[in-house]
Design a protein around this motif. Structure first.
Motif: not given
Length: 254
Positions: A154-170, A188-193, A195-200
């Motif tokens: 998975g991409d454990f770096v990029t956060r969508n808006w839901v994750a950003r809001m949850m992290t901001r408030f808690a 590491v190579h995938f320092s920015q996450g 992504r499935a398409d890049a791995v594929a």
């Protein structure tokens, strides 16, 4: 040794030491340990979907850690070998699964003979790779013609808006190794996450074909929810997680 080679060696050593230091408590973290029951059944269904029946095929579990994926594959009937760079991880895996062979080696440089495995599986390894192109070429070499590679990552770096809001408030609780984790990730190579398409794409460049992305990991996430708690479970479902099934083509008929 060139400056680049020296830097890569240092990164790999740091990665090995990081996971070695986490080995003692690794199985305590939900998402690492596979609980028996619904979660194990969900993982088995994913593996059976992409790998088919075991039929005693030789399977290599790369970055096997404490042996949870090896435990799954061994129970499914594969002739399982685990490989990990961390000796403390391997000690726990060997104690857990005395009937499975575990080897110490770098997953990017397995040292295994060509065409020695029918199946290769990895879970949460690709995001840590220093040189994924070389690693994928190595895995292609180790597979038999017609063999299958299954990557769960998975991409454990990029956060969508839901994750950003949850992290901001808690803000999420972090383990004591967070600073080291962040430092490794930056190199590491995938320092920015990863992504499935890049791995594929890189798998295709290494000679794998066909390469298929499967983002339907909902059954696993639902099964993990009881251990993760509602907040972490929601964050996990927001993450870009996937499985990639890639094949080593058979040679053309004579």
């Amino acid at each position: 040794m060139t400056a680049t080679q020296h830097a890569n060696r240092t990164i790999r050593d740091e990665i090995r030491d990081y996971w070695s230091d986490r080995a003692a408590t690794f199985d305590n973290d939900p998402g690492h340990k596979i609980t028996d029951g619904a979660e194990m059944a969900a993982w088995e269904a994913l593996f059976h979907k992409h790998l088919g029946a075991a039929r005693g095929r030789r399977l290599l579990d790369l970055a096997s850690g404490t042996g949870e994926i090896s435990r799954l594959c061994n129970a499914m009937g594969f002739e399982t070998t685990g490989l990990d760079w961390s000796e403390p991880m391997l000690e726990r895996a060997r104690a857990k699964l005395p009937d499975v062979t575990f080897l110490q080696a770098d997953a990017e440089r397995t040292t295994l003979p060509p065409a020695s495995m029918d199946v290769i599986v990895t879970r949460h390894l690709v995001w840590t790779l220093v040189d994924p192109a070389a690693a994928f070429a190595e895995w292609h070499r180790v597979l038999t013609p017609g063999g299958i590679l299954l990557v769960v990552d998975g991409d454990f770096v990029t956060r969508n808006w839901v994750a950003r809001m949850m992290t901001r408030f808690a803000p999420a609780a972090t383990h004591g190794h967070a600073a080291r984790h962040k430092e490794i990730l930056s190199q590491v190579h995938f320092s920015q996450g990863a992504r499935a398409d890049a791995v594929a794409h890189l798998l295709g460049n290494a000679g794998f074909s066909p390469v298929r992305i499967d983002r339907r990991l909902g059954p696993i996430h639902r099964a993990q929810a009881a251990q993760l708690g509602w907040r972490k479970s929601l964050l996990r479902r927001c993450e870009h997680r996937y499985a990639i099934c890639a094949h080593k083509r058979l040679p053309p008929p004579a």
